[in-house]
Design a protein around this motif. Structure first.
Motif, mmCIF file in Angstrom:
data_model
loop_
_atom_site.group_PDB
_atom_site.id
_atom_site.type_symbol
_atom_site.label_atom_id
_atom_site.label_comp_id
_atom_site.label_asym_id
_atom_site.label_seq_id
_atom_site.Cartn_x
_atom_site.Cartn_y
_atom_site.Cartn_z
ATOM 1 N N ALA A 233 0.835 -1.206 0.000
ATOM 2 C CA ALA A 233 0.000 0.000 0.000
ATOM 3 C C ALA A 233 0.874 1.262 0.000
ATOM 4 C CB ALA A 233 -0.933 -0.001 1.210
ATOM 5 N N ARG A 234 1.987 1.247 0.763
ATOM 6 C CA ARG A 234 2.902 2.395 0.767
ATOM 7 C C ARG A 234 3.497 2.612 -0.612
ATOM 8 N NH1 ARG A 234 3.953 1.007 6.297
ATOM 9 N NH2 ARG A 234 5.437 -0.618 5.786
ATOM 10 N N ALA A 235 3.882 1.541 -1.260
ATOM 11 C CA ALA A 235 4.462 1.653 -2.602
ATOM 12 C C ALA A 235 3.426 2.205 -3.582
ATOM 13 C CB ALA A 235 4.976 0.293 -3.071
ATOM 14 N N GLU A 236 2.195 1.745 -3.467
ATOM 15 C CA GLU A 236 1.127 2.232 -4.345
ATOM 16 C C GLU A 236 0.869 3.726 -4.124
ATOM 17 O OE1 GLU A 236 -1.544 2.333 -7.313
ATOM 18 O OE2 GLU A 236 -0.283 0.614 -6.835
ATOM 19 N N ARG A 237 0.853 4.153 -2.872
ATOM 20 C CA ARG A 237 0.655 5.580 -2.584
ATOM 21 C C ARG A 237 1.802 6.411 -3.139
ATOM 22 N NH1 ARG A 237 -1.059 3.599 2.417
ATOM 23 N NH2 ARG A 237 0.907 4.180 3.401
ATOM 24 N N ALA A 238 3.030 5.920 -2.993
ATOM 25 C CA ALA A 238 4.192 6.635 -3.521
ATOM 26 C C ALA A 238 4.102 6.761 -5.039
ATOM 27 C CB ALA A 238 5.480 5.919 -3.120
ATOM 28 N N LYS A 239 3.646 5.709 -5.693
ATOM 29 C CA LYS A 239 3.493 5.730 -7.141
ATOM 30 C C LYS A 239 2.443 6.769 -7.551
ATOM 31 C CE LYS A 239 2.176 2.747 -11.000
ATOM 32 N NZ LYS A 239 1.666 1.430 -11.368
ATOM 33 N N ARG A 240 1.306 6.784 -6.840
ATOM 34 C CA ARG A 240 0.250 7.762 -7.152
ATOM 35 C C ARG A 240 0.742 9.194 -6.925
ATOM 36 N NH1 ARG A 240 -3.346 4.130 -4.482
ATOM 37 N NH2 ARG A 240 -3.320 5.479 -2.653
ATOM 38 N N ARG A 241 1.493 9.419 -5.822
ATOM 39 C CA ARG A 241 2.036 10.762 -5.564
ATOM 40 C C ARG A 241 2.982 11.182 -6.677
ATOM 41 N NH1 ARG A 241 2.231 9.051 -0.087
ATOM 42 N NH2 ARG A 241 4.385 8.444 -0.348
ATOM 43 N N SER A 242 3.815 10.264 -7.130
ATOM 44 C CA SER A 242 4.755 10.562 -8.201
ATOM 45 C C SER A 242 4.011 10.932 -9.482
ATOM 46 C CB SER A 242 5.669 9.358 -8.438
ATOM 47 O OG SER A 242 6.510 9.584 -9.535
ATOM 48 N N GLU A 243 2.983 10.162 -9.812
ATOM 49 C CA GLU A 243 2.187 10.460 -11.001
ATOM 50 C C GLU A 243 1.481 11.805 -10.869
ATOM 51 O OE1 GLU A 243 -0.348 7.037 -11.341
ATOM 52 O OE2 GLU A 243 1.261 5.771 -12.121
ATOM 53 N N GLN A 244 0.988 12.102 -9.664
ATOM 54 C CA GLN A 244 0.308 13.377 -9.431
ATOM 55 C C GLN A 244 1.287 14.539 -9.590
ATOM 56 O OE1 GLN A 244 -3.041 13.855 -8.887
ATOM 57 N NE2 GLN A 244 -2.547 16.009 -9.142
ATOM 58 N N ARG A 245 2.515 14.376 -9.066
ATOM 59 C CA ARG A 245 3.533 15.416 -9.211
ATOM 60 C C ARG A 245 3.829 15.691 -10.677
ATOM 61 N NH1 ARG A 245 7.315 12.839 -6.246
ATOM 62 N NH2 ARG A 245 6.282 12.672 -4.279
ATOM 63 N N LYS A 246 3.962 14.618 -11.460
ATOM 64 C CA LYS A 246 4.227 14.777 -12.891
ATOM 65 C C LYS A 246 3.071 15.504 -13.563
ATOM 66 C CE LYS A 246 7.145 10.684 -13.316
ATOM 67 N NZ LYS A 246 7.225 9.311 -13.804
ATOM 68 N N SER A 247 1.842 15.140 -13.193
ATOM 69 C CA SER A 247 0.658 15.794 -13.749
ATOM 70 C C SER A 247 0.636 17.272 -13.368
ATOM 71 C CB SER A 247 -0.593 15.092 -13.245
ATOM 72 O OG SER A 247 -1.739 15.797 -13.639
#
Length: 187
Positions: free
Chosen positions: A81-95
């Motif tokens: 779950a932590r890895a998934e949240r980190a991935k979503r945050r990274s994608e959001q930052r790029k967006s």
């Protein structure tokens, strides 16, 4: 153990009886007697709780402890779950960054007009506050002048008038002291 077994040991006829009594006491203490300091568990249950992560009870709100996942599985799920949240945050930052780049491509005149609108809005808001404060200052200055009138009246008043003013209801009799009715809001 000493406080509980001391008198009983004296009654044992031989060492073997004492040894059996102590062993049985320790077994009962470790497996049957819940300890307040161990979250209401026996020492044996607490050891299992520390090593396996499952509180030793038969049923948790209708679910057997055997149906629950282990502490290791729980940690594994948490890590995923932590890895998934980190991935979503990274994608959001790029967006967000790509959106910012798009916004920054606006015509400079439009950017300045937008900034002017924001600044003027803030100035207007502060000006309203200044106007309200100015009206409050005027009201308080008038009230202060009225207190000067009250002091002049009181310095010339007779002793009987002064004594009557120890009772607040008598203040209404004298118009020179009417400022008192307008002071409630400042206190």
């Amino acid at each position: 153990m000493k406080s509980i077994l001391n008198e009983l040991v004296e009654r044992c006829p031989n060492f073997d009886t004492v040894e059996t009594m102590v062993e049985n006491y320790l077994k009962q203490y470790n497996t049957e007697i819940p300890q307040y300091d161990l979250a209401g568990q026996t020492p044996e249950e607490y050891y299992r709780y520390i090593t396996e992560g499952i509180y030793q009870t038969d049923i948790y709100f209708g679910v057997s402890s055997k149906e629950l996942i282990t502490q290791a599985e729980l940690e594994s799920r948490r890590e995923l779950a932590r890895a998934e949240r980190a991935k979503r945050r990274s994608e959001q930052r790029k967006s967000d960054e790509s959106s910012y780049e798009y916004k920054s491509r606006q015509h400079p005149i439009r950017v300045v007009h937008k900034d002017q609108t924001i600044i003027l809005g803030r100035i207007n808001k502060l000006q309203k506050l200044i106007d309200e404060e100015s009206r409050e200052i005027e009201r308080l200055e008038t009230l202060l002048e009225d207190t000067d009138i009250a002091l002049k009246f009181l310095t010339r008043a007779s002793e009987s008038v002064i004594e009557s003013l120890y009772y607040p209801r008598n203040w209404q009799k004298y118009p020179e002291l009417s400022y008192v009715n307008r002071t409630g809001a400042i206190y």
